[in-house]
Design a protein around this motif. Structure first.
Motif, PDB file in Angstrom:
ATOM      1  N   ASN A 108       0.824  -1.211   0.000  1.00 41.34           N
ATOM      2  CA  ASN A 108       0.000   0.000   0.000  1.00 41.34           C
ATOM      3  C   ASN A 108       0.858   1.260   0.000  1.00 41.34           C
ATOM      4  OD1 ASN A 108      -2.395  -1.430  -0.006  1.00 41.34           O
ATOM      5  ND2 ASN A 108      -2.653  -1.345   2.220  1.00 41.34           N
TER       6      ASN A 108
ATOM      7  N   LYS B  89       2.308   1.822  -3.397  1.00 41.32           N
ATOM      8  CA  LYS B  89       1.269   2.333  -4.298  1.00 41.32           C
ATOM      9  C   LYS B  89       1.091   3.832  -4.080  1.00 41.32           C
ATOM     10  CE  LYS B  89      -1.561  -1.818  -4.600  1.00 41.32           C
ATOM     11  NZ  LYS B  89      -2.876  -2.408  -4.270  1.00 41.32           N
ATOM     12  N   ARG B  90       1.069   4.225  -2.828  1.00 39.90           N
ATOM     13  CA  ARG B  90       0.925   5.630  -2.499  1.00 39.90           C
ATOM     14  C   ARG B  90       2.055   6.450  -3.131  1.00 39.90           C
ATOM     15  NH1 ARG B  90       2.923   8.696   1.214  1.00 39.90           N
ATOM     16  NH2 ARG B  90       4.019   7.045   2.332  1.00 39.90           N
TER      17      ARG B  90
ATOM     18  N   ILE C 154       3.820   5.665  -5.729  1.00 35.34           N
ATOM     19  CA  ILE C 154       3.687   5.676  -7.190  1.00 35.34           C
ATOM     20  C   ILE C 154       2.633   6.709  -7.592  1.00 35.34           C
ATOM     21  CG2 ILE C 154       2.917   4.345  -9.194  1.00 35.34           C
ATOM     22  CD1 ILE C 154       4.140   1.865  -7.922  1.00 35.34           C
ATOM     23  N   VAL C 155       1.492   6.693  -6.909  1.00 39.59           N
ATOM     24  CA  VAL C 155       0.428   7.652  -7.219  1.00 39.59           C
ATOM     25  C   VAL C 155       0.933   9.082  -7.049  1.00 39.59           C
ATOM     26  CG1 VAL C 155      -1.762   8.609  -6.421  1.00 39.59           C
ATOM     27  CG2 VAL C 155      -1.480   6.153  -6.622  1.00 39.59           C
TER      28      VAL C 155
ATOM     29  N   LEU D 231       1.980  -3.326 -11.447  1.00 31.17           N
ATOM     30  CA  LEU D 231       2.582  -2.039 -11.109  1.00 31.17           C
ATOM     31  C   LEU D 231       4.105  -2.065 -11.189  1.00 31.17           C
ATOM     32  CD1 LEU D 231       0.248  -1.253  -8.113  1.00 31.17           C
ATOM     33  CD2 LEU D 231       0.236  -0.143 -10.345  1.00 31.17           C
TER      34      LEU D 231
ATOM     35  N   THR E 265       7.729  -4.209 -12.667  1.00 35.75           N
ATOM     36  CA  THR E 265       8.345  -5.257 -13.459  1.00 35.75           C
ATOM     37  C   THR E 265       9.498  -5.773 -12.625  1.00 35.75           C
ATOM     38  OG1 THR E 265       7.811  -4.161 -15.519  1.00 35.75           O
ATOM     39  CG2 THR E 265       9.540  -5.818 -15.595  1.00 35.75           C
TER      40      THR E 265
ATOM     41  N   ARG F  35       6.513   0.179 -13.365  1.00 32.63           N
ATOM     42  CA  ARG F  35       6.052   0.059 -14.750  1.00 32.63           C
ATOM     43  C   ARG F  35       5.529   1.380 -15.281  1.00 32.63           C
ATOM     44  NH1 ARG F  35       2.471  -4.906 -16.598  1.00 32.63           N
ATOM     45  NH2 ARG F  35       2.925  -4.053 -18.637  1.00 32.63           N
TER      46      ARG F  35
ATOM     47  N   GLN G 127       0.718   2.015 -15.582  1.00 31.32           N
ATOM     48  CA  GLN G 127       0.149   1.337 -14.421  1.00 31.32           C
ATOM     49  C   GLN G 127      -1.372   1.325 -14.500  1.00 31.32           C
ATOM     50  OE1 GLN G 127       1.017   4.707 -13.006  1.00 31.32           O
ATOM     51  NE2 GLN G 127       3.235   4.546 -12.924  1.00 31.32           N
TER      52      GLN G 127
ATOM     53  N   ASP H  44      -4.628  -0.474 -11.977  1.00 33.24           N
ATOM     54  CA  ASP H  44      -5.166  -1.488 -11.092  1.00 33.24           C
ATOM     55  C   ASP H  44      -6.244  -2.234 -11.859  1.00 33.24           C
ATOM     56  OD1 ASP H  44      -6.433  -2.868  -8.901  1.00 33.24           O
ATOM     57  OD2 ASP H  44      -5.356  -1.473  -7.616  1.00 33.24           O
TER      58      ASP H  44
ATOM     59  N   LEU I   4      -6.131  13.788  -0.603  1.00 32.39           N
ATOM     60  CA  LEU I   4      -5.834  13.803  -2.037  1.00 32.39           C
ATOM     61  C   LEU I   4      -4.666  14.740  -2.323  1.00 32.39           C
ATOM     62  CD1 LEU I   4      -9.419  13.763  -3.611  1.00 32.39           C
ATOM     63  CD2 LEU I   4      -7.651  12.024  -3.881  1.00 32.39           C
ATOM     64  N   THR I   5      -4.649  15.871  -1.654  1.00 36.79           N
ATOM     65  CA  THR I   5      -3.560  16.822  -1.858  1.00 36.79           C
ATOM     66  C   THR I   5      -2.238  16.247  -1.371  1.00 36.79           C
ATOM     67  OG1 THR I   5      -5.123  18.639  -1.580  1.00 36.79           O
ATOM     68  CG2 THR I   5      -2.781  19.172  -1.376  1.00 36.79           C
ATOM     69  N   LYS I   6      -2.288  15.596  -0.190  1.00 41.61           N
ATOM     70  CA  LYS I   6      -1.052  14.979   0.314  1.00 41.61           C
ATOM     71  C   LYS I   6      -0.553  13.897  -0.641  1.00 41.61           C
ATOM     72  CE  LYS I   6      -2.333  14.140   4.675  1.00 41.61           C
ATOM     73  NZ  LYS I   6      -2.277  13.483   5.991  1.00 41.61           N
ATOM     74  N   LEU I   7      -1.507  13.159  -1.216  1.00 36.14           N
ATOM     75  CA  LEU I   7      -1.126  12.061  -2.106  1.00 36.14           C
ATOM     76  C   LEU I   7      -0.294  12.533  -3.284  1.00 36.14           C
ATOM     77  CD1 LEU I   7      -4.211   9.676  -2.499  1.00 36.14           C
ATOM     78  CD2 LEU I   7      -1.917   9.064  -1.782  1.00 36.14           C
ATOM     79  N   VAL I   8      -0.727  13.630  -3.888  1.00 31.25           N
ATOM     80  CA  VAL I   8      -0.052  14.067  -5.108  1.00 31.25           C
ATOM     81  C   VAL I   8       0.917  15.214  -4.872  1.00 31.25           C
ATOM     82  CG1 VAL I   8      -1.924  13.297  -6.577  1.00 31.25           C
ATOM     83  CG2 VAL I   8      -1.924  15.629  -5.715  1.00 31.25           C
TER      84      VAL I   8
ATOM     85  N   THR J 113      -5.519   4.808   1.731  1.00 33.01           N
ATOM     86  CA  THR J 113      -5.308   3.619   0.903  1.00 33.01           C
ATOM     87  C   THR J 113      -6.390   3.508  -0.168  1.00 33.01           C
ATOM     88  OG1 THR J 113      -4.322   2.509   2.804  1.00 33.01           O
ATOM     89  CG2 THR J 113      -5.005   1.112   0.967  1.00 33.01           C
TER      90      THR J 113
ATOM     91  N   LEU K 298      -8.233   5.875  -1.437  1.00 32.90           N
ATOM     92  CA  LEU K 298      -8.080   6.941  -2.426  1.00 32.90           C
ATOM     93  C   LEU K 298      -6.928   6.653  -3.389  1.00 32.90           C
ATOM     94  CD1 LEU K 298      -8.606  10.074  -0.117  1.00 32.90           C
ATOM     95  CD2 LEU K 298     -10.230   9.138  -1.783  1.00 32.90           C
ATOM     96  N   ALA K 299      -5.827   6.154  -2.840  1.00 28.92           N
ATOM     97  CA  ALA K 299      -4.664   5.855  -3.685  1.00 28.92           C
ATOM     98  C   ALA K 299      -5.027   4.796  -4.729  1.00 28.92           C
ATOM     99  CB  ALA K 299      -3.492   5.381  -2.830  1.00 28.92           C
TER     100      ALA K 299
ATOM    101  N   MET L 157      -7.001   6.342  -7.519  1.00 24.71           N
ATOM    102  CA  MET L 157      -6.186   7.133  -8.438  1.00 24.71           C
ATOM    103  C   MET L 157      -5.305   6.227  -9.295  1.00 24.71           C
ATOM    104  SD  MET L 157      -5.461  10.728  -6.636  1.00 24.71           S
ATOM    105  CE  MET L 157      -5.132  11.294  -8.303  1.00 24.71           C
ATOM    106  N   LEU L 158      -4.815   5.147  -8.701  1.00 19.78           N
ATOM    107  CA  LEU L 158      -4.013   4.194  -9.475  1.00 19.78           C
ATOM    108  C   LEU L 158      -4.840   3.597 -10.607  1.00 19.78           C
ATOM    109  CD1 LEU L 158      -1.756   1.888  -7.305  1.00 19.78           C
ATOM    110  CD2 LEU L 158      -1.115   3.345  -9.204  1.00 19.78           C
ATOM    111  N   ALA L 159      -6.133   3.455 -10.360  1.00 19.23           N
ATOM    112  CA  ALA L 159      -7.001   2.887 -11.394  1.00 19.23           C
ATOM    113  C   ALA L 159      -7.236   3.886 -12.517  1.00 19.23           C
ATOM    114  CB  ALA L 159      -8.326   2.456 -10.784  1.00 19.23           C
TER     115      ALA L 159
ATOM    116  N   ARG M 165      -8.343  13.339  -9.903  1.00 20.92           N
ATOM    117  CA  ARG M 165      -8.781  13.898  -8.624  1.00 20.92           C
ATOM    118  C   ARG M 165     -10.261  14.277  -8.604  1.00 20.92           C
ATOM    119  NH1 ARG M 165      -6.301  17.624  -4.380  1.00 20.92           N
ATOM    120  NH2 ARG M 165      -8.120  18.685  -3.584  1.00 20.92           N
TER     121      ARG M 165
ATOM    122  N   GLU N 172       7.804  -8.884 -19.490  1.00 22.82           N
ATOM    123  CA  GLU N 172       6.887  -9.079 -18.367  1.00 22.82           C
ATOM    124  C   GLU N 172       6.712 -10.544 -18.003  1.00 22.82           C
ATOM    125  OE1 GLU N 172       6.140  -6.378 -16.947  1.00 22.82           O
ATOM    126  OE2 GLU N 172       6.929  -5.177 -18.596  1.00 22.82           O
TER     127      GLU N 172
END
Lengths: 126, 126, 126, 126
Positions: free
Chosen positions: A19, A22-23, A25-26, A65, A67, A77, A80, A82, A118-122, B95, B97-98, B101-103, B107, C8
DNA sequence: GTGGTCTAGACCACG
DNA sequence: GTGGTCTAGACCACC
C-alpha cells in the motif's frame, strides 16, 4: 523511499508495504522506470524478514505495477493500472467514509479530510 | 436489516458484517435504541457460522457502538462514536483513495465518487 | 533472425531466447549448417545481458541442436533432435492444453488453435 | 485427488501443484463446490512443506479458480475462467509444439499426441 | 482445526 | 548480487 509500517495494525505487513509503495507511485515520488530498492534493503530498513518484502513486491508485480527482473531488481512500470473494477474499489472507500462519519465528523468535515488526503497524495507530483 | 456479504473478498466475514452494520447506523437505518436481530438470526439469514456473527457484534460493542444487554440482545447506543483517533481512520481512507487514483481516476472523478458514496451512506437519514 | 522477448513474462529471458531459436529451427528459417549470430550481437539486438544469451546458446548446445565451434561461433546441427523423451515433452503440452480449456475453449476450438500454431511454425519451411 | 510432482523439474513445485489441480478441474475430477484437501494434508501426501502447497492454493485463488475460506478450507469455484488472454496462452502451446517437432515428430504425429492428451484431460468428465 | 502470516536460514536461478 | 523457492517452525485469525 520512505515507508512507515504499523506493527500494531491487523493489516499484514506485506500488505502495508504494498500500500505504501502504491501511495508513492500515485504521488509521483516513484515515477515510471524508477528502480526500487532491493528486497533485502527494504527488509533491513523496516526490520522485517526479506520474504515479507518479497511478498509485497510479488503482489505489486501481479497487479501490474512493477516489473521484477530476476537478477536485476524491480522497476516501476510505465503504464500502471489497477485491474480491479471500480465497484470493487468503492467498498473500502465506503467503509473508510462510514467510519469517519461514525467518529462524529459531519459530511463537510469528511469532504475536507478527503481533499486533504488527495492533496497529500499528489504532493510531490509534477 | 439488509446486509450483503462477499464470499470472495479477502476481508474477513465478521469484519464485513461489522462494516455493514456501521453503514446502517451511519445512514440512520438503525437509529439509537434499535434492537438488533439476534446473533442466531443473522447467522441464519447470511448462512454463516454463529461465531462469525458473534465476533462482529463483539467488535461493535468494543468500539462502543452497541450495548449488549445480558439475555436480551443488542441495541444501538444513543451516543455513537468510533473510539479510534482521526489519524487512525485516515489510513484506510488514504489507501482507498490511492487505489482509485491508481485505477486512473483523476482527482475530480475521485471527489465525485466520494460525494456519491457519502450521499448513498446517509440516504435513509433524516 | 527475428526474436521477440516479453519482459513481463515470468519465463526466464534465456529460456525465451532458446525457445525462439527452436521455433526458427523447426520452421526452417534456420536450416542446418546456418551460422547463428554471435552472442554479443544477439545481446546487443535484444538489449539483454551477454551472459543471458550465452546461457541460451549453452542450453541449445546441451540439447544437441547447435554445434559450437571454438572461436568461430555456433551453427545449427544437421540432424537435429531434442534429446528429451516424449513423456517429458508431454507435460508442458498437457499444461498448455489444460489452460486453454480452463479459459473456456472447447475441444474443437483448442484443436483449431493447435492447427493454427503448427501451420505458423512451419510457414517458412519448404 | 492424485497429484504427481517431478522433483527434478525446473518448474517450481508450487507451480506444478497448481498445474495438476487445474488439470483435475478441467477433467471434471474436481467439479465445482468440491472441497479440496487441506494444505497440510496435501503437503503430507506429497512430502513437501505446507507453505509450498499454500502458495499453490493462493495462486489458484488469485486466478479465480478456488474460493479459499479462512478457517474452513478451499472449494472449487463454480464459474471458472482463466483471466489471461488467448494470446498469452498461445505462447506455452507454441513452445510445447515446437519441442515436439524438434524431437522429430511430424505434424500428423504431433496432432495425434495432442488429441491423446485432450482425451486424457477430459477422461473423467461427464 | 482451518488457512494466513512471519521469521530464519539455506540454496538455487538469473543477469 | 539480484530475486525465487523451499523448509521448518511459531503464532495468529478465522470459522
Amino acid at each position: 523511499m520512505h515507508i512507515t509500517i504499523d506493527e500494531e495494525s491487523r493489516v499484514p505487513i506485506y500488505q502495508q508495504i504494498a500500500n505504501e509503495i502504491k501511495r508513492l507511485i500515485v504521488g509521483g515520488e516513484l515515477p515510471p522506470e524508477t528502480a526500487l530498492p532491493t528486497v533485502r534493503q527494504v527488509a533491513g530498513d523496516l526490520g522485517v524478514n526479506f520474504n515479507t518484502v518479497a511478498t509485497a513486491y510479488r503482489e505489486l508485480q501481479e497487479e501490474g505495477l512493477l516489473t521484477v527482473r530476476h537478477g536485476s531488481g524491480a522497476v516501476v512500470r510505465g503504464r500502471q493500472s489497477d485491474r480491479r473494477s471500480l465497484e470493487e474499489l468503492r467498498v473500502p472507500l465506503r467503509t473508510a467514509l462510514a467510519q469517519l462519519m461514525l467518529a462524529g465528523h459531519p459530511r463537510t468535515a469528511v469532504l475536507h479530510i478527503v481533499r486533504e488526503e488527495l492533496t497529500k497524495l499528489v504532493k510531490g507530483k509534477k
